[in-house]
Scaffold this motif. Sequence first.
Motif, PDB file in Angstrom:
ATOM      1  N   THR A 111      -2.913   5.370   3.949  1.00  0.00           N
ATOM      2  CA  THR A 111      -3.584   4.091   4.231  1.00  0.00           C
ATOM      3  C   THR A 111      -4.643   4.273   5.312  1.00  0.00           C
TER       4      THR A 111
ATOM      5  N   GLN B 171      -5.072   3.378  -2.951  1.00  0.00           N
ATOM      6  CA  GLN B 171      -5.232   2.720  -1.652  1.00  0.00           C
ATOM      7  C   GLN B 171      -6.703   2.675  -1.248  1.00  0.00           C
TER       8      GLN B 171
ATOM      9  N   LEU C 237       0.788  -1.230   0.000  1.00  0.00           N
ATOM     10  CA  LEU C 237       0.000   0.000   0.000  1.00  0.00           C
ATOM     11  C   LEU C 237       0.826   1.290   0.000  1.00  0.00           C
TER      12      LEU C 237
END
Length: 310
Positions: free
Chosen positions: A232, A199, A191
């Motif tokens: 993230t 993401q 990620l």
Amino acid sequence: MVISAHPVRRTLAAALVVAALASAATACSGSDPAEPQRGAPVPAPGQQGRAPAPGSAGALHAYVEKVRKQKAARALAAKKWGLARPPLDAPAPPKVKPRITTRKGFETDGEGLPPVFTTVPTKQKVVFLTIDDGAEKDPELLRMMKDLRIPYSAFLSDYVVKDDYAYFARMQKSQESGVALHNHTLNHRYLPGLSYKQQKREICGMQDVIEKRFGKRPPLFRPPYGNYNEDTLRAAKSCGVKAVPLWASEAFPDHMEWREWDRDLHPGDIVLTHFRGKEDWKGSMPDMIRRVMNVITAKGYAVAKLEDYV
């Protein structure tokens, strides 16, 4: 046996049996014996029916008998599946879930983001078993975990589960208290190497899949490889993720790997393993469960349900 002649004695005797059984269960689970007991004994997870009201001797007897049968069944299951000892019964979960904060050294600069942690704050001698991705779909795993009444949580990636959603639907309903299915992204990509938009698609797309296929939008998310950045966490929060559990140790069929310097378990530790078979590691999924449960039980820990604490 005549049970109507001495109702007071009968009720007292049954209550003493329940009290003794509860005391023994507390000792086995590793809970603090100095902790005050309030009211009737509280059953462990999987035994969550209300304790019968005082004075109801018939209900007390039924409750004692139910607990006895459950313990006997678990002992037989441990022998059937080759465990060294039956798993310990977890204590009752806390009435109020502990406050989870991000582990020191795992922070980003962002505020108000889902906490990232490897251990749940608790003094109870419990750990939490989690299984990642979904590549191996071994029906023996479902039978073993149901027989042994071991709670666990699955973190799924769509690219390996989409060929058999039905297996994970069976898993979800395979235990009385349910098996929670959580988010491990659509395609298990690294990620931090993706843009925020990419993401978000990986994380929120998997939220959509789990909700559509299994009926509930999961509150927990684990990034692939344990790698993440602030994007993230922002993306995860945007689609309903409340917390990001990583892990303190990892289980394999032939060994354990440890994050902490002392190479040991601690109260509240999260244990990671994967859906894998003999093509990928030295054993089957039941072999892995056998190994990790022998370690957990030998160290005096019980496996509790992660969602009861987070």
